[in-house]
Design an enzyme around this catalytic site. Structure first.
Site, PDB file in Angstrom:
ATOM      1  N   LYS A  42       2.831   0.447  16.212  1.00  9.90           N
ATOM      2  CA  LYS A  42       4.021   0.548  15.366  1.00  9.90           C
ATOM      3  C   LYS A  42       4.019   1.829  14.525  1.00  9.90           C
ATOM      4  CE  LYS A  42       6.184  -2.177  11.635  1.00  9.90           C
ATOM      5  NZ  LYS A  42       6.048  -3.366  10.785  1.00  9.90           N
ATOM      6  N   GLN A  43       2.824   2.231  14.084  1.00 14.37           N
ATOM      7  CA  GLN A  43       2.753   3.340  13.127  1.00 14.37           C
ATOM      8  C   GLN A  43       1.375   3.966  13.184  1.00 14.37           C
ATOM      9  OE1 GLN A  43       3.039  -0.167  10.437  1.00 14.37           O
ATOM     10  NE2 GLN A  43       2.453   1.343   8.893  1.00 14.37           N
ATOM     11  N   GLU A  80       0.856  -2.914  12.642  1.00 19.75           N
ATOM     12  CA  GLU A  80       1.094  -4.363  12.532  1.00 19.75           C
ATOM     13  C   GLU A  80       1.497  -5.016  13.845  1.00 19.75           C
ATOM     14  OE1 GLU A  80       3.883  -4.781   9.312  1.00 19.75           O
ATOM     15  OE2 GLU A  80       2.338  -4.439   7.810  1.00 19.75           O
ATOM     16  N   TRP A 120       0.844  -1.214   0.000  1.00 14.90           N
ATOM     17  CA  TRP A 120       0.000   0.000   0.000  1.00 14.90           C
ATOM     18  C   TRP A 120       0.869   1.251   0.000  1.00 14.90           C
ATOM     19  CZ3 TRP A 120      -2.163   2.384   5.054  1.00 14.90           C
ATOM     20  CH2 TRP A 120      -1.241   2.268   6.098  1.00 14.90           C
ATOM     21  N   ASP A 121       2.163   1.075   0.260  1.00 17.08           N
ATOM     22  CA  ASP A 121       3.124   2.180   0.223  1.00 17.08           C
ATOM     23  C   ASP A 121       2.941   2.995  -1.063  1.00 17.08           C
ATOM     24  OD1 ASP A 121       3.981   0.134   1.979  1.00 17.08           O
ATOM     25  OD2 ASP A 121       6.053   0.817   1.919  1.00 17.08           O
TER      26      ASP A 121
HETATM   27  C1  BGC Z   1       4.908  -1.506   7.576  1.00 14.73           C
HETATM   28  C2  BGC Z   1       3.881  -1.551   6.451  1.00 14.73           C
HETATM   29  C3  BGC Z   1       4.582  -1.285   5.138  1.00 14.73           C
HETATM   30  C4  BGC Z   1       5.738  -2.241   4.933  1.00 14.73           C
HETATM   31  C5  BGC Z   1       6.520  -1.947   3.669  1.00 14.73           C
HETATM   32  C6  BGC Z   1       6.022  -2.486   7.266  1.00 14.73           C
HETATM   33  O1  BGC Z   1       6.996  -2.398   8.261  1.00 14.73           O
HETATM   34  O2  BGC Z   1       4.318  -1.815   8.804  1.00 14.73           O
HETATM   35  O3  BGC Z   1       2.873  -0.602   6.680  1.00 14.73           O
HETATM   36  O4  BGC Z   1       3.675  -1.393   4.099  1.00 14.73           O
HETATM   37  O5  BGC Z   1       6.621  -2.160   6.024  1.00 14.73           O
HETATM   38  O6  BGC Z   1       7.095  -0.685   3.718  1.00 14.73           O
END
Ligand code: BGC
Length: 727
Positions: free
Chosen positions: A572-573, A460, A319-320
């Site tokens: 995490k984010q 995550e 999704w980046d």
């Molecule tokens: C993040 C995801 C991201 C992926 C690739 C993961 O560490 O939690 O949101 O899409 O890295 O960058």
């Protein structure tokens, strides 16, 4: 880390900034990648293939090989010239009392995707004698996980031209790499040539005599073709054709075309900041790599999380792209944005398979996508501390990506009128994903609403949760968007919309049904206050200081850490805050503020995607100091190796969201009925910012200062029209 930072590319070809000569002075990952060229690893997971190294070069100076670790280096300059897209290294090297000045220069042509150029200049400063110089295409390379290529043959094509043919193992893609060299000295010294085509390498060796302060120059133009390319002939013939004949480029003509292409890109995409020079450089660094990572013609590839700069995540697309990088392209290069979305459309077959295999209807996009759109997320990864396999659930449960892709496509359409896209690609993606969500929800009679159990939201750290607010919100929007697209096709009178309507077999009842589900999928909001619970049960979890569990700090083995995280309010984010970035107008200031205050202190920012989102939300809240803090975290993610893993590849999503933190954050750009609106909130240390964005065939040039906002508009392509009209 430097090798990732100094990656050169054009969206077709990406080459890390590794040293040209044999390197024994430290860790190095020699990496050459072509977008879309994958091969299965030992577990059958497609991985971007590390192809033969086309920039390999070696020097023997008066009998001794140049190895930096064996001699004395008194000057060393490495320069990534972002204005012209050129990487240069120059050094002064002394060995056994012989001092030599060497300069390497290389580029991957932005204007001609298959081509690259290299120039090496050598000057003995205090010796006279023999220089032996070698240009190689080196097939002795492999991915970190293992080797994915087999050399078919190395061949001399003509004097000064050699080719290496390889093919990928398991995916059987043929790859041709070729170069034409031109060695010369200003004094026209005789230069002897020897060809080596053994040991999986194609090589040209040159020898000449040099006097002190006399220079020798070695140029080469290189080409790469693969059997994935739309060529009307064999890989071999296409490669040879590109470097022979009267119109074949020389190093100088190719460099001129390349730098002209960069000039055009910068005119279109540059952001000028009158403020700290480091900020200016960091923003340009992000823009530079975003431009370099996106194919200029191929809609069958997208941009992986690391672009073409490294092997982490195996070159997979997340999704980046749609949420973090795509806005940059929507506002600077709409045609490129469209191509990125076309890639998703081309992977619909894989998304349909994924949905079917999991027992759902429609299309469920892969969390990690490669060439076919089938799920490529590994089921297990080794624990970095113990080596033990750890189960990864993202490929099964991180389903919000399906709605994120529709969001990206809708975002493109909000800014560019594109009817064929809307009634074709967009409609199909929106409708098929709506079908997926309609079959994915479950009815929860006790709450009298629909639920989505067993998912992973953006955060995550919490796996297999129920009713993730982000997921539910995006799914509800996706269902409504699919319903609107379906109605439009059903009502359409043109042959085009009738054709798509029939192809998608839309039932009259479907749009109503999807809307009813969307209405019943209210995200859970705790109590009556503005605080939004990230997912069901989150507020009941333990309060733990986030530093204790951050991946960057914690030494706990992964399985144990994940168990502790699952039970803690540590994220995490950005998760709930993501909604405020994507839908700034849908939430009140009180809601944004309450959730900012709640979630920000609980976030570790272990994902590179997090800081930029925080910057944008902080700007929206007029917390400009915090916005600037997070902007810098995001902008310097790779330049200062903030997560300690830049060596594995660049964080392209952080680059995309850095751009957004300037445009959506500091400039507060929003879509308005008849154009764009800006309400700048510049960081204290910025005096002015200038940039251009594209919206519905118009280019808006923006100049913002703390006390002034000037926006002029002109028509795309026919620049000059309406110039000077201020808003
Ligand atoms: C993040 C995801 C991201 C992926 C690739 C993961 O560490 O939690 O949101 O899409 O890295 O960058």
């Amino acid at each position: 880390m430097w090798e990732s930072l100094c990656t050169l590319g054009n969206g077709y070809l990406g080459i890390r900034g590794h040293p040209e000569e044999s390197w024994d002075a430290g860790p190095s990952l020699v990496g050459t990648y072509v977008a879309g060229v994958y091969a299965p690893d030992d577990h059958g997971i497609p991985e971007l293939v590390n192809l033969p190294n086309i920039f390999a070069t070696n020097l023997v100076l008066n009998g001794s090989p140049m190895r930096l670790a064996n001699g004395n280096v008194t000057e060393y300059v490495r320069q990534l010239d972002m204005r012209h897209g050129v990487l240069r290294r120059s050094l002064v090297f002394t060995h056994h009392g012989h001092t030599t000045w060497v300069r390497f220069e290389r580029f991957v042509c932005l204007d001609a995707p298959h081509l690259a150029g290299q120039r090496v200049v050598v000057v003995p400063l205090n010796w006279s004698g023999e220089l032996e110089f070698t240009f190689t295409i080196d097939g002795a390379v492999s991915n970190r996980s293992g080797r994915h290529i087999r050399v078919i043959e190395a061949r001399q094509i003509a004097s000064h031209i050699v080719m290496l043919l390889t093919h990928t193992l398991g995916s059987e893609i043929r790859v041709g790499q070729i170069f034409r060299a031109q060695p010369w000295t200003p004094r026209k010294r005789p230069i002897s040539e020897r060809v080596e085509t053994d040991n999986g390498r194609a090589e040209l060796r040159y020898r000449c005599h040099l006097e002190p302060d006399e220079c020798a120059c070695f140029d080469r133009v290189l080409a790469t073709y693969t059997s994935r390319d739309p060529i009307d002939t064999s890989v071999e013939r296409a490669s040879v054709r590109s470097l022979r004949g009267p119109r074949a480029p020389t190093y100088a003509t190719l460099l001129a075309a390349h730098t002209a292409a960069w000039r055009r890109e910068w005119r279109r995409c540059d952001i000028e900041i009158d403020g700290p020079e480091q900020d200016q450089r960091a923003v340009r660094f992000a823009v530079f790599h975003l431009i370099q990572s996106c194919s200029r013609q191929d809609a069958s590839v997208s941009i992986g999380a690391k672009g073409l700069s490294g092997e982490a995540y195996r070159g997979h697309v997340f999704w980046d792209t749609e949420i973090f990088m795509l806005p940059f392209f929507i506002f600077t290069n709409p045609a490129a944005a469209r191509r990125l979305l076309e890639y998703r459309h081309r992977t619909l077959a894989g998304a349909r398979r994924k949905a079917r295999e999991a027992g759902y209807r429609g299309a469920m996009f892969a969390w990690e996508s490669a060439d076919t759109g089938d799920e490529t997320c590994p089921r297990f990864v080794p624990d970095p501390r113990t080596g033990e396999p750890v189960r990864v659930l993202c490929g099964d449960l991180e389903q919000h990506i399906s709605a994120d892709i529709v969001y990206g496509a809708d975002h493109y359409l909000r800014h560019h009128a594109d009817r064929t896209f809307k009634q074709g690609i967009f409609a199909e993606i929106a409708i098929e994903t709506a079908r997926f969500w309609a079959s994915r929800v479950t009815w929860n009679p006790s709450a009298n609403r629909y639920s989505i159990p067993h998912v992973i939201g953006p955060d995550e750290f919490h796996e297999d949760v129920g009713d993730s607010t982000f997921t539910n919100y995006m799914a509800a929007w996706n269902l409504r968007t699919g319903a609107a697209a379906a109605r439009e096709l059903l009502a359409g009178r043109s042959g085009h919309s009738r054709m798509w309507g029939q192809w998608l077999r839309i039932k009259e009842s479907e749009p109503d049904q999807w809307e009813a589900i969307a209405d019943g999928l209210t995200p859970p909001v705790a109590g009556n206050g503005p605080l939004i619970e990230q997912h069901k049960g989150f507020f009941a979890l333990q309060q733990v200081p986030p530093e204790q569990l951050s991946a960057r700090i914690s030494r706990t083995p992964e399985k144990q850490r994940m168990r502790r995280l699952q039970a803690a309010q540590v994220i995490k984010q950005a998760d709930v805050l993501m909604l405020f970035m994507l839908w700034p107008q849908a939430f009140s200031r009180a809601q944004k503020l309450a959730n900012w205050r709640y979630y920000e202190p609980r976030t570790t920012h272990d994902s590179s995607l997090s800081a930029g989102v925080h910057s944008i939300v902080a700007s929206d809240l007029a917390h400009t100091g915090r916005a600037y803090h997070y902007f810098r975290f995001s902008a310097f993610m790779d330049l200062e190796d903030r997560l300690g893993n830049t060596c594995d590849g660049l964080h392209l999503a952080a680059m995309g969201v850095t751009w957004q933190s300037v445009v959506r954050g500091f400039l507060q750009m929003r879509a308005a009925e008849n154009g764009l609106m800006f309400h700048p909130r510049l960081p204290k240390s910025w005096k002015e910012i200038r940039l251009a964005v594209r919206h519905r065939r118009m280019v808006y040039r923006v100049v913002a200062r703390p006390d002034l906002l000037k926006v002029t508009e002109e028509q795309m392509r026919r620049a000059g029209l309406n110039k000077g009209k201020a808003r």
